[in-house]
Design a protein around this motif. Structure first.
Motif, PDB file in Angstrom:
ATOM      1  N   ASP A   1      -4.283  -7.925  -3.212  1.00 14.51           N
ATOM      2  CA  ASP A   1      -4.111  -6.854  -4.188  1.00 14.51           C
ATOM      3  C   ASP A   1      -4.271  -5.499  -3.495  1.00 14.51           C
ATOM      4  O   ASP A   1      -5.372  -5.139  -3.076  1.00 14.51           O
ATOM      5  CB  ASP A   1      -5.169  -7.014  -5.285  1.00 14.51           C
ATOM      6  CG  ASP A   1      -5.012  -6.006  -6.415  1.00 14.51           C
ATOM      7  OD1 ASP A   1      -4.330  -4.982  -6.218  1.00 14.51           O
ATOM      8  OD2 ASP A   1      -5.579  -6.239  -7.497  1.00 14.51           O
TER       9      ASP A   1
ATOM     10  N   GLU B   1      -7.010  -3.241  -5.037  1.00 12.58           N
ATOM     11  CA  GLU B   1      -8.360  -3.704  -4.703  1.00 12.58           C
ATOM     12  C   GLU B   1      -8.703  -3.356  -3.255  1.00 12.58           C
ATOM     13  O   GLU B   1      -9.825  -2.938  -2.956  1.00 12.58           O
ATOM     14  CB  GLU B   1      -8.472  -5.218  -4.919  1.00 12.58           C
ATOM     15  CG  GLU B   1      -9.885  -5.755  -4.743  1.00 12.58           C
ATOM     16  CD  GLU B   1     -10.004  -7.222  -5.118  1.00 12.58           C
ATOM     17  OE1 GLU B   1     -11.021  -7.597  -5.720  1.00 12.58           O
ATOM     18  OE2 GLU B   1      -9.077  -8.001  -4.797  1.00 12.58           O
TER      19      GLU B   1
ATOM     20  N   ALA C   1      -2.161  -7.179   2.190  1.00  8.42           N
ATOM     21  CA  ALA C   1      -1.709  -7.145   0.793  1.00  8.42           C
ATOM     22  C   ALA C   1      -0.248  -6.708   0.698  1.00  8.42           C
ATOM     23  O   ALA C   1       0.550  -7.289  -0.054  1.00  8.42           O
ATOM     24  CB  ALA C   1      -2.599  -6.208  -0.021  1.00  8.42           C
TER      25      ALA C   1
ATOM     26  N   GLN D   1       3.076  -8.945  -0.534  1.00 10.34           N
ATOM     27  CA  GLN D   1       4.024  -8.473  -1.553  1.00 10.34           C
ATOM     28  C   GLN D   1       5.468  -8.608  -1.089  1.00 10.34           C
ATOM     29  O   GLN D   1       6.358  -8.986  -1.868  1.00 10.34           O
ATOM     30  CB  GLN D   1       3.748  -7.002  -1.877  1.00 10.34           C
ATOM     31  CG  GLN D   1       2.681  -6.748  -2.903  1.00 10.34           C
ATOM     32  CD  GLN D   1       2.617  -5.286  -3.296  1.00 10.34           C
ATOM     33  OE1 GLN D   1       3.128  -4.408  -2.587  1.00 10.34           O
ATOM     34  NE2 GLN D   1       2.009  -4.995  -4.432  1.00 10.34           N
TER      35      GLN D   1
END
Length: 362
Positions: free
Chosen positions: A195, A198, A278, A282
């Motif tokens: 994330d 995060e 992260a 993605q």
């Protein structure tokens, strides 16, 4: 009285190192008065604090002070001494961090828990050397935390009461926020998610505030800085702190171990949920995503496994996106300084520190 010339980075680092060495020598004497057996603890403290390190936090504290006060102003020596206490806090964080991450090296040397474990093994004592090492490192970190407050409080108390109070408030927030950031980092690894938001929240509390923003505001508060200056330094600190950590994330995967002092790929083995991984997750296709999910956080990851993960990161374009963000943050920080009423020497030093944080190789 003529203003004293600005210190070079090396001179300032030497001043901080001298304060730390004198303090640790004095406290080593106190320990060995209790028992000669505590000499190993005193030696471990010196190794944790004095071996390597960039002294960034006290450096930013000094330049926060210099945003307001000229070189050699009354109280500067006390500010430098108080700022040296930030290095004891940082050493505590690193010692504990290495235990939590099971990292064997720090700055190219054995980590504290490894040193204590070897001490146990060399004497042929019964029981677990590993457990002894971890326990010794936890106690060492606790001791360094206590000493950081001791050194800071004694020095900052020599300044006018309102300025000492302002600096202490930042020091208190700094200690709380770094623990908060460390716990958020631990939660991110436990959850195993990829994330970006995060990851950036961890960066803000574990690095941006702790490494740059709070030390700057501590120095500015000790110097009697205005609310307008605090606003400028707050924004600059968050931007450069993020750039510094994102560079650290890249070096943790792609850096030269001879310069970083840490084996390449350790962040991948530890399962660090950085912005780098992260963004890669993605952008990855299903097969790439599977490699990331299986490899990141595997403590048995081999050198070939690290190489495969590096290639996946490159293929997704994540390193380039992180590099772009670093450049954007450094440029935005420079614009912050241009709009503030800082002492010229301090503004120049902070610009140089911004470039060093964004483009360092170790």
């Amino acid at each position: 009285m003529a203003e004293r010339p600005d210190p070079s980075p090396a001179t300032l680092t030497d001043r901080i190192a001298a304060e730390l060495s004198a303090f640790l020598t004095d406290r080593a004497g106190l320990l060995t008065e209790v028992s000669a057996d505590l000499s190993v603890l005193a030696e471990a403290a010196r190794a944790a604090v004095l071996t390597g390190g960039k002294r960034l936090r006290p450096t930013f504290a000094y330049w926060g002070w210099r945003c307001v006060q000229p070189a050699g102003a009354a109280g500067e020596a006390e500010l430098v001494r108080a700022a040296a206490g930030l290095e004891l806090l940082h050493a505590c964080a690193l010692v504990h961090d290495d235990v939590m991450d099971s990292s064997d090296t720090r700055r190219g040397q054995p980590a504290a828990h490894v040193r204590f474990g070897e001490f146990h093994h060399e004497r042929g004592w019964p029981g677990s050397g590993r457990s002894f090492g971890a326990a010794g490192a936890i106690l060492l970190g606790d001791l360094l935390l206590s000493w950081s407050e001791e050194l800071f409080t004694a020095a900052i108390g020599c300044l006018p009461r309102d300025r000492a109070r302002a600096a202490t408030a930042e020091f208190d927030l700094m200690r709380t926020e770094v623990v908060a950031g460390q716990f958020l980092d631990m939660l991110a690894q436990a959850r195993g998610a990829f994330d970006p938001d995060e990851a950036l929240r961890v960066v803000e509390y574990k690095t941006s505030k702790y490494t740059v923003q709070r030390p700057l505001l501590l120095g500015a508060g000790a110097a009697g800085g205005s609310a307008e200056l605090v606003e400028v330094l707050s924004a600059y600190g968050l931007l450069i702190g993020e750039a510094f950590q994102l560079r650290d994330d890249l070096l943790g995967v792609f850096g030269d171990p001879s310069q970083t002092g840490k084996p390449a790929g350790d962040d991948l083995r530890e399962g660090k949920r950085t912005l780098l991984v992260a963004l890669a997750h993605q952008a990855a296709d299903p097969s790439q995503r599977a490699l990331l999910q299986d490899g990141i956080g595997d403590p048995a990851l081999t050198a070939d496994g690290v190489a495969r993960l590096r290639e996946v990161l490159r293929q997704t374009g994540a390193p380039e996106r992180v590099e772009q963000r670093i450049s954007e943050r450094a440029a935005a920080a420079a614009r912050c300084l241009a709009g503030g009423s800082l002492q010229p020497a301090a503004a120049q030093a902070l610009l140089q520190l911004a470039q060093a944080a964004a483009h360092r190789t170790s």
